[in-house]
Design a protein around this motif. Structure first.
Motif, PDB file in Angstrom:
ATOM      1  N   PHE A   1       8.836 -16.564  12.213  1.00 56.23           N
ATOM      2  CA  PHE A   1       9.491 -15.206  12.554  1.00 56.23           C
ATOM      3  C   PHE A   1      10.753 -15.718  13.258  1.00 56.23           C
ATOM      4  CE2 PHE A   1       5.748 -13.277  11.405  1.00 56.23           C
ATOM      5  CZ  PHE A   1       6.165 -12.473  10.409  1.00 56.23           C
TER       6      PHE A   1
ATOM      7  N   MET B   1       8.968  -8.178   3.851  1.00 57.43           N
ATOM      8  CA  MET B   1       9.643  -7.273   4.132  1.00 57.43           C
ATOM      9  C   MET B   1      10.654  -8.017   5.203  1.00 57.43           C
ATOM     10  SD  MET B   1       6.869  -4.208   4.515  1.00 57.43           S
ATOM     11  CE  MET B   1       7.383  -4.152   6.373  1.00 57.43           C
ATOM     12  N   ALA B   2      10.196  -8.800   6.291  1.00 55.91           N
ATOM     13  CA  ALA B   2      11.053  -9.331   7.310  1.00 55.91           C
ATOM     14  C   ALA B   2      12.198 -10.223   6.577  1.00 55.91           C
ATOM     15  CB  ALA B   2      10.203 -10.370   8.141  1.00 55.91           C
TER      16      ALA B   2
ATOM     17  N   MET C   1       0.407 -13.667   5.220  1.00 62.46           N
ATOM     18  CA  MET C   1       0.554 -12.090   5.206  1.00 62.46           C
ATOM     19  C   MET C   1       1.957 -11.913   4.405  1.00 62.46           C
ATOM     20  SD  MET C   1      -0.288 -11.257   9.295  1.00 62.46           S
ATOM     21  CE  MET C   1       1.106 -12.191   9.836  1.00 62.46           C
TER      22      MET C   1
ATOM     23  N   PHE D   1       3.218  -9.335   2.523  1.00 65.52           N
ATOM     24  CA  PHE D   1       3.924  -8.201   2.783  1.00 65.52           C
ATOM     25  C   PHE D   1       4.631  -8.313   3.801  1.00 65.52           C
ATOM     26  CE2 PHE D   1       0.212  -7.385  -0.173  1.00 65.52           C
ATOM     27  CZ  PHE D   1       0.867  -6.980  -1.329  1.00 65.52           C
ATOM     28  N   THR D   2       4.085  -8.831   4.908  1.00 67.81           N
ATOM     29  CA  THR D   2       4.936  -8.549   6.347  1.00 67.81           C
ATOM     30  C   THR D   2       6.119  -9.518   6.324  1.00 67.81           C
ATOM     31  OG1 THR D   2       2.931  -8.231   7.545  1.00 67.81           O
ATOM     32  CG2 THR D   2       4.534  -9.042   8.746  1.00 67.81           C
ATOM     33  N   TYR D   3       5.730 -10.940   5.728  1.00 70.36           N
ATOM     34  CA  TYR D   3       6.873 -11.742   5.572  1.00 70.36           C
ATOM     35  C   TYR D   3       8.010 -11.464   4.733  1.00 70.36           C
ATOM     36  CZ  TYR D   3       4.262 -15.044   8.292  1.00 70.36           C
ATOM     37  OH  TYR D   3       3.805 -15.995   9.518  1.00 70.36           O
TER      38      TYR D   3
END
Length: 98
Positions: A51, A84-85, A78, A80-82
């Protein structure tokens, strides 16, 4: 299921290759092939994985957005988290084709 299927094919000597993965379109993604494009851009994968999105470049965005979803899931647990970021970071960099 995959183990049972492969044992079944070996025992019964099934000549039908409908379930056998081909080079280009296999049943499962090849993790080595998934990582080759990503690792061509220096520090791209590492920046997104940890991140450190300020270190993500336009070239990195183009490469990561272009990989198939199954490869993305292998590289980033993960997804979906990655995703979106990464999408937000790429939009800030001016890449609109997502």
């Amino acid at each position: 299921m995959v183990v049972i299927l492969s044992i079944s094919q070996n025992i019964n000597c099934i000549s039908d290759s409908a379930f056998a993965p081909t080079e280009e379109e296999g049943l499962f993604p090849n993790p080595i092939a998934c990582g080759t494009d990503v690792h061509k851009v220096p520090y791209c994968y590492e920046s997104v994985k940890h991140f450190n999105l300020k270190d993500v470049t336009k070239e990195c965005c183009i490469v990561l957005v272009g990989i198939p979803e199954d490869c993305f899931a292998i590289l980033f647990p993960m997804r979906f988290t990655y995703r979106m970021a990464l999408t937000a970071t790429c939009k800030l960099l001016g890449i609109t084709k997502l």
